[in-house]
Design an enzyme around this catalytic site. Structure first.
Site, mmCIF file in Angstrom:
data_model
loop_
_atom_site.group_PDB
_atom_site.id
_atom_site.type_symbol
_atom_site.label_atom_id
_atom_site.label_comp_id
_atom_site.label_asym_id
_atom_site.label_seq_id
_atom_site.Cartn_x
_atom_site.Cartn_y
_atom_site.Cartn_z
ATOM 1 N N GLY A 47 0.765 -1.252 0.000
ATOM 2 C CA GLY A 47 0.000 0.000 0.000
ATOM 3 C C GLY A 47 0.791 1.295 0.000
ATOM 4 N N GLU A 102 4.095 4.029 6.041
ATOM 5 C CA GLU A 102 2.874 3.244 5.840
ATOM 6 C C GLU A 102 1.835 4.058 5.077
ATOM 7 O OE1 GLU A 102 1.119 0.810 5.553
ATOM 8 O OE2 GLU A 102 1.212 -0.645 7.167
ATOM 9 N N ASP A 103 0.912 3.350 4.449
ATOM 10 C CA ASP A 103 -0.180 4.031 3.772
ATOM 11 C C ASP A 103 -1.250 4.485 4.761
ATOM 12 O OD1 ASP A 103 -0.882 1.400 4.355
ATOM 13 O OD2 ASP A 103 -1.772 0.969 2.408
ATOM 14 N N ASP A 106 -4.756 1.828 10.807
ATOM 15 C CA ASP A 106 -6.164 1.515 11.032
ATOM 16 C C ASP A 106 -6.312 0.928 12.444
ATOM 17 O OD1 ASP A 106 -8.865 1.168 10.184
ATOM 18 O OD2 ASP A 106 -8.454 -0.867 9.537
ATOM 19 N N LYS A 134 -6.705 6.411 10.847
ATOM 20 C CA LYS A 134 -8.117 6.271 11.255
ATOM 21 C C LYS A 134 -8.134 6.019 12.766
ATOM 22 C CE LYS A 134 -9.864 3.675 7.241
ATOM 23 N NZ LYS A 134 -10.411 2.332 6.900
ATOM 24 N N PHE A 155 -13.806 3.397 4.151
ATOM 25 C CA PHE A 155 -12.868 2.535 3.432
ATOM 26 C C PHE A 155 -12.422 3.289 2.190
ATOM 27 C CE2 PHE A 155 -11.082 -0.816 0.894
ATOM 28 C CZ PHE A 155 -10.319 -1.455 1.853
ATOM 29 N N VAL A 156 -11.144 3.590 2.128
ATOM 30 C CA VAL A 156 -10.625 4.433 1.050
ATOM 31 C C VAL A 156 -9.678 3.654 0.136
ATOM 32 C CG1 VAL A 156 -10.880 6.586 2.330
ATOM 33 C CG2 VAL A 156 -8.752 5.289 2.541
ATOM 34 N N ASP A 162 -5.605 -0.231 -1.758
ATOM 35 C CA ASP A 162 -6.394 -1.125 -2.600
ATOM 36 C C ASP A 162 -7.682 -1.588 -1.937
ATOM 37 O OD1 ASP A 162 -5.053 -2.848 -0.630
ATOM 38 O OD2 ASP A 162 -5.881 -4.485 -1.818
ATOM 39 N N ARG A 168 -5.209 0.685 -6.755
ATOM 40 C CA ARG A 168 -3.947 1.271 -6.279
ATOM 41 C C ARG A 168 -3.460 2.362 -7.229
ATOM 42 N NH1 ARG A 168 -1.989 -1.971 -2.077
ATOM 43 N NH2 ARG A 168 -2.310 -4.207 -2.256
HETATM 44 P P1 IMP Z 1 -4.242 -2.330 10.547
HETATM 45 O O1 IMP Z 1 -3.386 -3.491 10.860
HETATM 46 O O2 IMP Z 1 -5.686 -2.597 10.882
HETATM 47 O O3 IMP Z 1 -3.764 -1.008 11.143
HETATM 48 O O4 IMP Z 1 -4.310 -2.200 8.978
HETATM 49 C C1 IMP Z 1 -3.301 -1.692 8.255
HETATM 50 C C2 IMP Z 1 -3.441 -2.071 6.811
HETATM 51 O O5 IMP Z 1 -4.800 -2.323 6.447
HETATM 52 C C3 IMP Z 1 -3.013 -0.955 5.920
HETATM 53 O O6 IMP Z 1 -1.634 -0.989 5.667
HETATM 54 C C4 IMP Z 1 -3.838 -1.198 4.680
HETATM 55 O O7 IMP Z 1 -3.170 -2.105 3.839
HETATM 56 C C5 IMP Z 1 -5.104 -1.831 5.177
HETATM 57 N N1 IMP Z 1 -6.211 -0.850 5.271
HETATM 58 C C6 IMP Z 1 -6.762 -0.331 6.398
HETATM 59 N N2 IMP Z 1 -7.746 0.543 6.112
HETATM 60 C C7 IMP Z 1 -7.804 0.607 4.770
HETATM 61 C C8 IMP Z 1 -8.619 1.362 3.843
HETATM 62 O O8 IMP Z 1 -9.486 2.187 4.187
HETATM 63 N N3 IMP Z 1 -8.370 1.133 2.521
HETATM 64 C C9 IMP Z 1 -7.431 0.264 2.073
HETATM 65 N N4 IMP Z 1 -6.638 -0.454 2.891
HETATM 66 C C10 IMP Z 1 -6.837 -0.289 4.234
HETATM 67 MG MG MG Z 2 -0.748 -1.690 3.794
#
Ligand code: IMP
Ligand code: MG
Length: 183
Positions: A47, A102-103, A106, A134, A155-156, A162, A168
């Protein structure tokens, strides 16, 4: 310019121009904080590849890059809490000033785990830089040093992000129409 994928987007959250400006501001912060140093930017694939490419080209300092891939999501839109290293770094990070790029932050599951692994390799310092955050979704605590935009629980996609590996290549960040992932 119109994009074939625009039809799946409910609305644009951050335009190309807004992204370009904000990435420049983050680069200025990094330059200020790393004067006299040579940070190693670690991109968490896949991402963050677009953000990483724009960010490094905006940073006016000597720096190096490395890549790492973890998987946590599969094809869904909710975190599983399961994180796996799919591709490790190519170089050692001991004694280096590491910036993890990081992208999106979450639940924090991915980065909480990843930062622990990288800390154990004894970098001189480690900081986290994410384009999107987020905060309302956080399950695990993660210390964040550089953040592009804080967003609600949408969800973006686009600019590297992606849904099921698609979108992407959209040059902006947009909110996906729910009908796309409810299909
Ligand atoms: P986490 O482990 O829940 O913090 O998730 C991190 C990863 O989830 C990010 O690096 C993204 O790849 C994916 N992700 C979380 N939210 C989104 C979203 O809104 N769109 C796309 N990918 C997301
Ligand atoms: Mg990611």
């Amino acid at each position: 310019m119109e994009h074939m994928l625009d039809r799946d987007i409910e609305r644009v959250l951050f335009s190309q121009e807004e992204l370009r400006c904000r990435v420049g501001e983050i680069a200025r912060e990094i330059e200020r904080d790393y004067q006299g140093k040579e940070p190693l930017l670690v991109s968490v694939l896949r991402g963050s590849f677009v953000f990483m490419a724009d960010l490094v080209r905006s940073i006016n300092l000597p720096c190096t890059v490395d890549f790492m891939a973890v998987s946590s999501y599969g094809a869904g839109t909710a975190s599983s809490g399961q994180v796996k290293i799919v591709k490790d770094l190519s170089e050692h990070i001991e004694g280096k000033d590491v910036i993890v790029v990081e992208d999106i932050l979450d639940s924090g599951n991915t980065l909480n785990y990843l930062l622990k692994i990288l800390q154990a390799r004894h970098p001189a310092s480690i900081r986290l830089c994410t384009l999107l955050d987020k905060p309302s979704r956080r399950v695990k605590p993660v210390e964040l040093h550089y953040s592009g935009f804080s967003i609600p629980d949408y969800f973006v996609v686009g600019y590297g992000l992606d849904f099921a590996e698609r979108y992407r290549n959209l040059p902006y960040i947009g909110v996906l129409k729910p009908c796309v992932y409810e299909e």
